[in-house]
Design a protein around this motif. Sequence first.
Motif, PDB file in Angstrom:
ATOM      1  N   LEU A 131      -6.017   4.287   4.650  1.00  0.00           N
ATOM      2  CA  LEU A 131      -6.499   2.913   4.570  1.00  0.00           C
ATOM      3  C   LEU A 131      -7.745   2.799   5.435  1.00  0.00           C
ATOM      4  O   LEU A 131      -7.755   3.227   6.589  1.00  0.00           O
ATOM      5  CB  LEU A 131      -5.426   1.949   5.089  1.00  0.00           C
ATOM      6  CG  LEU A 131      -5.769   0.456   5.005  1.00  0.00           C
ATOM      7  CD1 LEU A 131      -5.837  -0.013   3.548  1.00  0.00           C
ATOM      8  CD2 LEU A 131      -4.759  -0.383   5.773  1.00  0.00           C
ATOM      9  N   LYS A 132      -8.797   2.206   4.857  1.00  0.00           N
ATOM     10  CA  LYS A 132     -10.050   2.026   5.586  1.00  0.00           C
ATOM     11  C   LYS A 132      -9.985   0.673   6.286  1.00  0.00           C
ATOM     12  O   LYS A 132      -9.633  -0.330   5.666  1.00  0.00           O
ATOM     13  CB  LYS A 132     -11.201   2.023   4.571  1.00  0.00           C
ATOM     14  CG  LYS A 132     -12.422   2.779   5.032  1.00  0.00           C
ATOM     15  CD  LYS A 132     -13.488   2.765   3.962  1.00  0.00           C
ATOM     16  CE  LYS A 132     -14.516   3.843   4.164  1.00  0.00           C
ATOM     17  NZ  LYS A 132     -14.035   5.081   4.799  1.00  0.00           N
ATOM     18  N   LEU A 133     -10.321   0.654   7.552  1.00  0.00           N
ATOM     19  CA  LEU A 133     -10.295  -0.624   8.269  1.00  0.00           C
ATOM     20  C   LEU A 133     -11.381  -0.682   9.325  1.00  0.00           C
ATOM     21  O   LEU A 133     -12.084   0.291   9.567  1.00  0.00           O
ATOM     22  CB  LEU A 133      -8.905  -0.862   8.877  1.00  0.00           C
ATOM     23  CG  LEU A 133      -8.179   0.317   9.506  1.00  0.00           C
ATOM     24  CD1 LEU A 133      -8.728   0.588  10.885  1.00  0.00           C
ATOM     25  CD2 LEU A 133      -6.696   0.020   9.579  1.00  0.00           C
ATOM     26  N   VAL A 134     -11.516  -1.861   9.948  1.00  0.00           N
ATOM     27  CA  VAL A 134     -12.527  -2.035  10.992  1.00  0.00           C
ATOM     28  C   VAL A 134     -12.013  -1.392  12.269  1.00  0.00           C
ATOM     29  O   VAL A 134     -10.830  -1.497  12.580  1.00  0.00           O
ATOM     30  CB  VAL A 134     -12.752  -3.528  11.305  1.00  0.00           C
ATOM     31  CG1 VAL A 134     -14.053  -3.722  12.068  1.00  0.00           C
ATOM     32  CG2 VAL A 134     -12.745  -4.361  10.052  1.00  0.00           C
ATOM     33  N   GLY A 135     -12.866  -0.758  13.005  1.00  0.00           N
ATOM     34  CA  GLY A 135     -12.481  -0.209  14.302  1.00  0.00           C
ATOM     35  C   GLY A 135     -12.393  -1.330  15.318  1.00  0.00           C
ATOM     36  O   GLY A 135     -12.138  -2.480  14.968  1.00  0.00           O
ATOM     37  N   ILE A 191     -18.605   2.416  11.545  1.00  0.00           N
ATOM     38  CA  ILE A 191     -17.673   1.542  12.281  1.00  0.00           C
ATOM     39  C   ILE A 191     -16.314   1.459  11.610  1.00  0.00           C
ATOM     40  O   ILE A 191     -15.387   0.896  12.164  1.00  0.00           O
ATOM     41  CB  ILE A 191     -18.238   0.124  12.464  1.00  0.00           C
ATOM     42  CG1 ILE A 191     -18.423  -0.578  11.117  1.00  0.00           C
ATOM     43  CG2 ILE A 191     -19.542   0.153  13.237  1.00  0.00           C
ATOM     44  CD1 ILE A 191     -18.582  -2.072  11.269  1.00  0.00           C
ATOM     45  N   PHE A 192     -16.201   1.982  10.387  1.00  0.00           N
ATOM     46  CA  PHE A 192     -14.918   1.878   9.696  1.00  0.00           C
ATOM     47  C   PHE A 192     -14.083   3.122   9.964  1.00  0.00           C
ATOM     48  O   PHE A 192     -14.605   4.233  10.017  1.00  0.00           O
ATOM     49  CB  PHE A 192     -15.133   1.658   8.201  1.00  0.00           C
ATOM     50  CG  PHE A 192     -15.989   0.455   7.934  1.00  0.00           C
ATOM     51  CD1 PHE A 192     -15.552  -0.821   8.283  1.00  0.00           C
ATOM     52  CD2 PHE A 192     -17.253   0.584   7.389  1.00  0.00           C
ATOM     53  CE1 PHE A 192     -16.348  -1.942   8.078  1.00  0.00           C
ATOM     54  CE2 PHE A 192     -18.068  -0.528   7.176  1.00  0.00           C
ATOM     55  CZ  PHE A 192     -17.610  -1.784   7.524  1.00  0.00           C
ATOM     56  N   VAL A 251      -0.796  -4.291   2.899  1.00  0.00           N
ATOM     57  CA  VAL A 251      -2.115  -4.013   3.461  1.00  0.00           C
ATOM     58  C   VAL A 251      -2.389  -4.868   4.701  1.00  0.00           C
ATOM     59  O   VAL A 251      -2.835  -4.342   5.722  1.00  0.00           O
ATOM     60  CB  VAL A 251      -3.217  -4.179   2.389  1.00  0.00           C
ATOM     61  CG1 VAL A 251      -4.599  -3.997   3.011  1.00  0.00           C
ATOM     62  CG2 VAL A 251      -3.006  -3.172   1.269  1.00  0.00           C
ATOM     63  N   LEU A 271     -20.063  -4.405   2.880  1.00  0.00           N
ATOM     64  CA  LEU A 271     -19.313  -3.233   3.363  1.00  0.00           C
ATOM     65  C   LEU A 271     -19.813  -1.940   2.742  1.00  0.00           C
ATOM     66  O   LEU A 271     -19.616  -0.861   3.303  1.00  0.00           O
ATOM     67  CB  LEU A 271     -17.815  -3.414   3.103  1.00  0.00           C
ATOM     68  CG  LEU A 271     -17.154  -4.591   3.837  1.00  0.00           C
ATOM     69  CD1 LEU A 271     -15.685  -4.719   3.448  1.00  0.00           C
ATOM     70  CD2 LEU A 271     -17.292  -4.455   5.349  1.00  0.00           C
ATOM     71  N   ASN A 272     -20.454  -2.045   1.596  1.00  0.00           N
ATOM     72  CA  ASN A 272     -20.980  -0.847   0.946  1.00  0.00           C
ATOM     73  C   ASN A 272     -22.467  -0.622   1.220  1.00  0.00           C
ATOM     74  O   ASN A 272     -23.106   0.210   0.582  1.00  0.00           O
ATOM     75  CB  ASN A 272     -20.726  -0.934  -0.565  1.00  0.00           C
ATOM     76  CG  ASN A 272     -19.237  -0.936  -0.871  1.00  0.00           C
ATOM     77  OD1 ASN A 272     -18.518  -0.025  -0.476  1.00  0.00           O
ATOM     78  ND2 ASN A 272     -18.755  -1.975  -1.530  1.00  0.00           N
ATOM     79  N   ALA A 322       0.855  -1.186   0.000  1.00  0.00           N
ATOM     80  CA  ALA A 322       0.000   0.000   0.000  1.00  0.00           C
ATOM     81  C   ALA A 322       0.889   1.232   0.000  1.00  0.00           C
ATOM     82  O   ALA A 322       1.443   1.586   1.031  1.00  0.00           O
ATOM     83  CB  ALA A 322      -0.898  -0.013   1.229  1.00  0.00           C
TER      84      ALA A 322
END
Lengths: 396, 396
Positions: free
Chosen positions: B347-351, B334-335, B58, B324-325, B51
């Motif tokens: 970078l989008k990720l889970v909290g 939550i992202f 990633v 996710l969308n 990335a």
Amino acid sequence: MKPLEGVRVLDLSHALSGPTCTNMLALLGADVVKVERPGVGDDFRHYTEHAGMAGMSVPFAGVNTGKKSITLDFKKPEAREVILKLAERSDLLVENFRPGVATKLGLDYDTLRQVNKGLVYASISGFGQTGKFRDWTAYDHIVQAMSGIMWMNGDPDGGPMKVGFPIIDTFSGYMAVIGLLAALHRRDKTGEGDFVDVAMLDSAFSLMGGAIPTYFYTGEVRGRTGNRGYRLVATSETYRTADGYIAIGANHQHQIEAMCRVLHCESLLQDERFADHKSRVRNHEELRMALSDIFREHNGEEIEPRLAAAHVPVAFVRNLGQVLNHPHFKEREIFLDAELPGADDPLKLVGPGFQLGSGRLEAGAVPTLGQHTDEILAGLGYDAGGIEALRAAGAV
Amino acid sequence: MKPLEGVRVLDLSHALSGPTCTNMLALLGADVVKVERPGVGDDFRHYTEHAGMAGMSVPFAGVNTGKKSITLDFKKPEAREVILKLAERSDLLVENFRPGVATKLGLDYDTLRQVNKGLVYASISGFGQTGKFRDWTAYDHIVQAMSGIMWMNGDPDGGPMKVGFPIIDTFSGYMAVIGLLAALHRRDKTGEGDFVDVAMLDSAFSLMGGAIPTYFYTGEVRGRTGNRGYRLVATSETYRTADGYIAIGANHQHQIEAMCRVLHCESLLQDERFADHKSRVRNHEELRMALSDIFREHNGEEIEPRLAAAHVPVAFVRNLGQVLNHPHFKEREIFLDAELPGADDPLKLVGPGFQLGSGRLEAGAVPTLGQHTDEILAGLGYDAGGIEALRAAGAV
């Protein structure tokens, strides 16, 4: 001293996710008061196998060790008064009603923080307290379907496949433990409580880990990988042997060489199609076929320890009976005994999942319905007459 | 104040399970110092997609947000001195070397508690620090095979099936978080640290939840249930629709009636073979065939919200892109976005997997290798000359 000794937990939860959370807290030494409906109790008491007596199913017992049970009918004003007294002296609260129900009962966070501003209050639900799915009914397999877990699981040549046990019910309970303990740490510093909104769907994404940022970054939906290891090489796969399946994880050259020595197939290493990583990837299917033939000639349980001794990552694919009775657990005592009312023998279950140097954690007894009602009420200041009045009103 | 603000974590871990643990601690506000090998760093930096820049894969970025990176060569005595200073001022430590390696490096719990008796030290390994399997090499799919997870997962008519993502790597990291936070609570009361021995295999049993006590109680090894809900009734199953699969969880009579109304198949309810729970169990296969035919005529994405509105537990089987969308996450944020060095976009990720009323948690930037070496050394009291000497010795 146990890690959570002195921590008081008010447990309004039922079924699986909430009780899994509070069971972990109880194993860690917290004082957990489980509130149940008079007469019936937690529905899980009546789910499948009964252990020793009615109202004591094995799935219920497995996640309700070391708790105290009090019966309370939330709809009776006298019971509400008891709940408020319990909330006042509690550090943590766990509920897994459907979103909105706690508010309707007057037991929501905003109400209870009025009597205890240090209370840390966790709500576990299928999809969370906000969002379009909020009011949808969730079971474990429904969340597996919604979350992408089912889509990613199973045979690449087949359809989506549910994971074979209620993974999200359990995991969301553990996520609630993390949220509660983190917020408790802050509460101990600041005196301020918190609200922890745990959704089974959000938890599923946390469990899937790297898959989420990878999707967001690449925009690519990955297919099912079936039984292949994550490196997707033929030496990291699951193969059928003469007596069952074996999983191999030979990712590195030295591991592959060691595997071939143990299996007496060093000729593979001479074969230029499989000489290095690149050629093995190029000739993946041929190598997979060759290894399939080789493993089928061996007895899996017999070669497993020999491969492991040669530092090849390996495991014979065991069922629960085969693994839980393995001599490994003679030395490593991770299973605990919980006293079961009505049964001659204790129930054997998994401990917290880790071992602490400060001392072995033990599982307490599983409570019968309302076993501690009088004791808890007395602790709140009710005398014999007050307890009798609650009982006469049908509040307990 | 964030829940773990002020908590200092020394992170000697690499790959997936340890970093998942310390990433959660960082998201919760802890100050995490990640120690990496000079030159190479955590192997996961070089794993699959990069990335933005080299050394920033990633999968690595997804579990290393908000940490500070310092390089240290454990084998150099000058580096050992730095580690001891870091251990002295840390509250928590996480390592996932193979058992015995930390001792060989002089970085084991017994050594480090000498400089900090309040240190809580977690070791994550495949099979734990004790027991016959202790020295066996573990990867996620190996533990799945060993633990019974693979045996329980998959099609009842097929063989054992690995869960489609590295579930145990991730989960054992979260178990370590629970052990660390519980022991930290005790430390805050008593001043005494602790050793937390987390095994991927033991964690697997915790995740399997009720299956373990049920096996111990009944002595019976249960088969794979495939895509059926846990009640094993035809109305709680996964069916193919005109545009994909749908999971249904109609366990109760009112849910079954609502489902039939939405699907216009009320005639099923008149059929005496399916009139009540007992008859539906008796005629399971006929009902399953009848529902298969019915669902195939419907568009799954179209009937899903209508079934949900009628309070039928339901989910269209989504892939990651589809879920996710979904607009649900417009309302439920939550992202998180983590800053990625070298990349234009975060970078989008889970909290953390839960939301806190006290404030939204944010993900910090992902560190480049050794990005904070000088800053951390300066904080430990090294001046420019001292830092230069460490560098000249190859210790950092």
